[in-house]
Write an enzyme that holds these catalytic residues in place. Sequence first.
Site, mmCIF file in Angstrom:
data_model
loop_
_atom_site.group_PDB
_atom_site.id
_atom_site.type_symbol
_atom_site.label_atom_id
_atom_site.label_comp_id
_atom_site.label_asym_id
_atom_site.label_seq_id
_atom_site.Cartn_x
_atom_site.Cartn_y
_atom_site.Cartn_z
ATOM 1 N N ARG A 14 -40.251 -13.241 1.083
ATOM 2 C CA ARG A 14 -39.987 -14.161 -0.043
ATOM 3 C C ARG A 14 -39.775 -13.378 -1.346
ATOM 4 N NH1 ARG A 14 -41.682 -15.184 -5.086
ATOM 5 N NH2 ARG A 14 -43.805 -14.706 -4.437
ATOM 6 N N CYS A 240 -38.444 -10.920 -9.671
ATOM 7 C CA CYS A 240 -38.093 -12.320 -9.859
ATOM 8 C C CYS A 240 -36.809 -12.383 -10.675
ATOM 9 C CB CYS A 240 -39.237 -13.036 -10.583
ATOM 10 S SG CYS A 240 -38.830 -14.709 -11.058
HETATM 11 P P1 HMG Z 1 -33.966 -27.956 -12.679
HETATM 12 O O1 HMG Z 1 -32.542 -27.558 -12.821
HETATM 13 O O2 HMG Z 1 -34.734 -28.226 -13.907
HETATM 14 O O3 HMG Z 1 -34.199 -29.187 -11.722
HETATM 15 O O4 HMG Z 1 -34.691 -26.840 -11.808
HETATM 16 P P2 HMG Z 1 -33.428 -30.485 -11.401
HETATM 17 O O5 HMG Z 1 -34.453 -31.423 -10.880
HETATM 18 O O6 HMG Z 1 -32.587 -30.903 -12.583
HETATM 19 O O7 HMG Z 1 -32.463 -30.053 -10.204
HETATM 20 C C1 HMG Z 1 -31.309 -29.272 -10.356
HETATM 21 C C2 HMG Z 1 -30.595 -29.223 -9.024
HETATM 22 O O8 HMG Z 1 -31.417 -28.573 -8.047
HETATM 23 C C3 HMG Z 1 -30.305 -30.593 -8.443
HETATM 24 O O9 HMG Z 1 -29.137 -30.481 -7.659
HETATM 25 C C4 HMG Z 1 -31.496 -30.848 -7.546
HETATM 26 O O10 HMG Z 1 -31.229 -31.754 -6.520
HETATM 27 C C5 HMG Z 1 -31.723 -29.487 -6.974
HETATM 28 P P3 HMG Z 1 -27.721 -31.026 -8.167
HETATM 29 O O11 HMG Z 1 -27.947 -32.488 -8.338
HETATM 30 O O12 HMG Z 1 -27.458 -30.320 -9.456
HETATM 31 O O13 HMG Z 1 -26.813 -30.640 -7.041
HETATM 32 N N1 HMG Z 1 -33.133 -29.241 -6.600
HETATM 33 C C6 HMG Z 1 -33.499 -28.768 -5.402
HETATM 34 N N2 HMG Z 1 -32.796 -28.453 -4.305
HETATM 35 C C7 HMG Z 1 -33.482 -27.998 -3.251
HETATM 36 N N3 HMG Z 1 -34.825 -27.843 -3.242
HETATM 37 C C8 HMG Z 1 -35.568 -28.167 -4.327
HETATM 38 C C9 HMG Z 1 -34.896 -28.650 -5.465
HETATM 39 N N4 HMG Z 1 -35.310 -29.046 -6.670
HETATM 40 C C10 HMG Z 1 -34.222 -29.415 -7.354
HETATM 41 N N5 HMG Z 1 -36.889 -27.993 -4.306
HETATM 42 C C11 HMG Z 1 -36.401 -26.100 -10.285
HETATM 43 C C12 HMG Z 1 -36.079 -26.876 -11.548
HETATM 44 C C13 HMG Z 1 -37.884 -25.922 -10.231
HETATM 45 C C14 HMG Z 1 -35.917 -26.902 -9.096
HETATM 46 C C15 HMG Z 1 -35.642 -24.738 -10.326
HETATM 47 O O14 HMG Z 1 -35.818 -24.125 -11.564
HETATM 48 C C16 HMG Z 1 -36.103 -23.787 -9.246
HETATM 49 O O15 HMG Z 1 -35.910 -24.048 -8.076
HETATM 50 N N6 HMG Z 1 -36.736 -22.657 -9.623
HETATM 51 C C17 HMG Z 1 -37.267 -21.706 -8.675
HETATM 52 C C18 HMG Z 1 -37.346 -20.368 -9.295
HETATM 53 C C19 HMG Z 1 -37.949 -19.361 -8.331
HETATM 54 O O16 HMG Z 1 -38.019 -19.567 -7.145
HETATM 55 N N7 HMG Z 1 -38.410 -18.217 -8.889
HETATM 56 C C20 HMG Z 1 -38.976 -17.168 -8.119
HETATM 57 C C21 HMG Z 1 -40.345 -17.490 -7.590
HETATM 58 S S1 HMG Z 1 -41.657 -17.245 -8.774
HETATM 59 C C22 HMG Z 1 -42.007 -15.550 -8.642
HETATM 60 O O17 HMG Z 1 -41.259 -14.820 -8.060
HETATM 61 C C23 HMG Z 1 -43.295 -15.043 -9.207
HETATM 62 C C24 HMG Z 1 -44.345 -14.740 -8.112
HETATM 63 O O18 HMG Z 1 -43.865 -13.769 -7.189
HETATM 64 C C25 HMG Z 1 -45.644 -14.222 -8.736
HETATM 65 C C26 HMG Z 1 -45.435 -13.113 -9.769
HETATM 66 O O19 HMG Z 1 -44.795 -12.091 -9.466
HETATM 67 O O20 HMG Z 1 -45.931 -13.312 -10.885
HETATM 68 C C27 HMG Z 1 -44.697 -16.015 -7.337
HETATM 69 MG MG MG Z 2 -43.875 -11.560 -7.636
#
Ligand code: HMG
Ligand code: MG
Length: 301
Positions: A14, A240
């Site tokens: 992931r 990220c």
């Molecule tokens: P948004 O644009 O505000 O949300 O994103 P929305 O509700 O307006 O949706 C936008 C579009 O995404 C729509 O599609 C939704 O249907 C779709 P459209 O109508 O435009 O075609 N959508 C989805 N599709 C599939 N699965 C879903 C989903 N949700 C909405 N679950 C949102 C908000 C949270 C969805 C977006 O910003 C997002 O997915 N972000 C994820 C970011 C991410 O994964 N970052 C990396 C992980 S965190 C990390 O790495 C840190 C960690 O390792 C710890 C550390 O290192 O500190 C954990």
């Molecule tokens: Mg991380």
Amino acid sequence: MIDRHVRIYEVGPRDGLQNEGAPIPTEAKLRFIDLLADAGLREIETTSFVAPRAVPQLADADDLMSRLERRPGVRYPVLVPNERGLARAEAAGVDAVCVFTAASEAFTKANINMTIAESIDAFRPVVARARERGWWSRGYVSTAFGCPYQGEVGEAAVVGVARQLVELGVEEISIGDTIGVAVPGDVRRVVRALLSAGIGADRLAMHFHDTRGTALANVAAALDLGIRCFDASTGGTGGCPYAPGAAGNLATEDLVYLLDREGLSHGVDLDALLVAAQHVSRTLGRPLSTKVGQAGGWRVP
Ligand code: HMG
Ligand code: MG
């Protein structure tokens, strides 16, 4: 009595792969996950049910989970940011979910387009469903040691968010050094603040990125404070897309070497793990950059 067992929580499939630009075939990801389980890893964070546009590399999450051959005794957690992700995760038959927010508002906005308060609200139904279904659950607090947008982050902010995740009902909190800026003094400061707030060491995991080469020193500091769960990525990949400057996670092979030499048990075989690391290297088409990936373990003559 000192607990001599450490949980290694693998995030390679992931966190490790999410930031890779070139598409990685689902088949290669599945092979990676199998090799990790062969090496003895029992917690393998597999993918994310996030917006495919936000993290294109993990857009195959539904397909991957449907093809994954789950082994008994291995936990395959997935990231879920909202109810849409929950529905996908549920359809995929998951039994372990992670919600993820941060200690800084600017990163939370960039990463999931929510305020911290909105993220907690978005996670409420996810964690409630997890509890109802008996799934294991974890909450991430990113940027606990520094934010790429806001800069320094105080321990009070970390404790505040961690407390809210505990109140939601997650079983474990992972404290993230998202951009790899922490040194051992920071780890002592933040972990002591969490312990003083009544969040026990048994509910805490540390998630270090090795951007500046301090991850193992930070692990050593956290071990001294009783932390017994560490996130790591085989092959040292990771970062990220919403954290400019974030480089690889602490490499699982580097962590395993340290724990082995410290006489702490963890259940992972280093040689088998290096096979998985080599698979990552071949898949990404670049040599391993991790210390133990290059040097191997020490075969004492
Ligand atoms: P948004 O644009 O505000 O949300 O994103 P929305 O509700 O307006 O949706 C936008 C579009 O995404 C729509 O599609 C939704 O249907 C779709 P459209 O109508 O435009 O075609 N959508 C989805 N599709 C599939 N699965 C879903 C989903 N949700 C909405 N679950 C949102 C908000 C949270 C969805 C977006 O910003 C997002 O997915 N972000 C994820 C970011 C991410 O994964 N970052 C990396 C992980 S965190 C990390 O790495 C840190 C960690 O390792 C710890 C550390 O290192 O500190 C954990
Ligand atoms: Mg991380």
